[in-house]
Design an enzyme around this catalytic site. Structure first.
Site: not given
Ligand code: AAT
Length: 286
Positions: A109, A140-141, A158-159, A226
């Site tokens: 994350e 960063d993923g 899960d982005s 959503y």
């Molecule tokens: N579990 C449902 C919630 C999410 S969370 C999406 C997560 O992705 C966030 O915590 C964010 O900080 C993380 N994130 C964003 N970019 C990166 C990256 N490059 N690498 C790792 N983590 C990242 C999803 C919600 C969907 C919304 C739909 N409208």
């Protein structure tokens, strides 16, 4: 915008917005990556909002978290090692940990503030981050995947939506990095937006997945908070034997109760891939 209401206004969905009546703002700060907010709402309970976009609410989060986890896991004959990219609230880790064949969960994350806030204000999701099967990384993923080859049976992305730090997680090069990080027969599943508002976005993401994986599918779940109340997932498989539309692993009613599943079962799995004509037609051209 009515006072006392939160409205999700964004150019990703021009001219439409979901609103929730706010009971209390529990937390708000600007992290290194984004605006992080947790509010309590009248009808959907506690809600995590990043850069003004709803990530999950207490009342309906199970729909998204169960589906993004179990669609790929139950399409794989033996998912032992799983990578979760994003998912800082912990809900997806909580779900993946329920699968009896899963032995090791690695998560990456980008924003430590999301992890912190979730453990404090959303403990029923944050608990997933503390599961003994989970190894948590902050980063960063996209960069993380460059350092991992042939390690995972399943990768779940899960982005957040394709703006800000998540933009790179929707590119073709990201699907290519995921492919390299998979074990033979591996499967990926990514949050891919809704066809009702962003059909061209969905098409692009499916196209990137198709360019890299021999087997692909787009499935949907209903999530009231959503945009449009529906969210989609794009899945890709390395093995030509993968058939996303038919669950490989079928849990009994009793097992589903023990796992506290509220949305997913094998019929819902199958139904997720039955799509209206306007979606199939567009995606067939992708
Ligand atoms: N579990 C449902 C919630 C999410 S969370 C999406 C997560 O992705 C966030 O915590 C964010 O900080 C993380 N994130 C964003 N970019 C990166 C990256 N490059 N690498 C790792 N983590 C990242 C999803 C919600 C969907 C919304 C739909 N409208």
């Amino acid at each position: 915008i009515k006072p006392g209401w939160f409205s999700e206004v964004d150019d990703l969905w021009p001219g439409v917005s979901l609103s929730l009546e706010v009971v209390k703002i529990l937390h708000r700060e600007r992290s290194e990556y984004q605006d992080v907010m947790v509010i309590d709402t009248r009808s959907y309970g506690r809600t995590l909002i990043l850069d003004g976009i709803i990530q999950c609410t207490e009342r309906d989060e199970f729909a998204y978290q169960e589906m993004i986890a179990f669609l790929p896991l139950c399409s794989h004959p033996n998912p032992k090692t799983v990578l979760i990219v994003g998912g800082g609230d912990g809900g997806v880790a909580r779900e993946v940990a329920k699968h009896p064949q899963v032995e090791q969960i690695t998560q990456v994350e980008i924003d430590p503030k999301v992890l912190e806030v979730s453990k404090t204000y959303l403990p029923h999701m944050g608990i997933g981050l503390q599961h003994p099967k989970v190894t948590l990384n902050v980063g960063d993923g996209f960069q993380f995947l460059k350092q991992h080859q042939g390690e995972f049976d399943v990768i779940i992305t899960d982005s957040s939506d394709p703006i800000g730090p998540a933009k790179c997680l929707f590119q073709e090069s990201y699907f290519s990095l995921m492919k390299t990080a998979l074990k033979p027969g591996g499967i990926v599943c990514s949050q891919a937006g809704t066809a009702w508002l962003n059909l061209n976005h969905v098409k692009d993401t499916v196209q990137h997945c198709k360019a890299i994986f021999p087997v692909t599918a787009y499935g949907v779940a209903s999530v009231p908070t959503y945009p449009t109340g529906q969210i989609g997932f794009v899945l890709g498989g390395l093995s030509p034997e993968t058939n996303f539309k038919q669950a490989q692993k079928v849990f009994t009613e009793r097992e589903l109760d023990q796992m506290n599943m509220k949305y997913y079962n094998s019929e819902v799995h199958q139904a997720a891939f039955v799509l209206p004509r306007f979606i199939t037609k567009t995606l067939n051209d992708a």
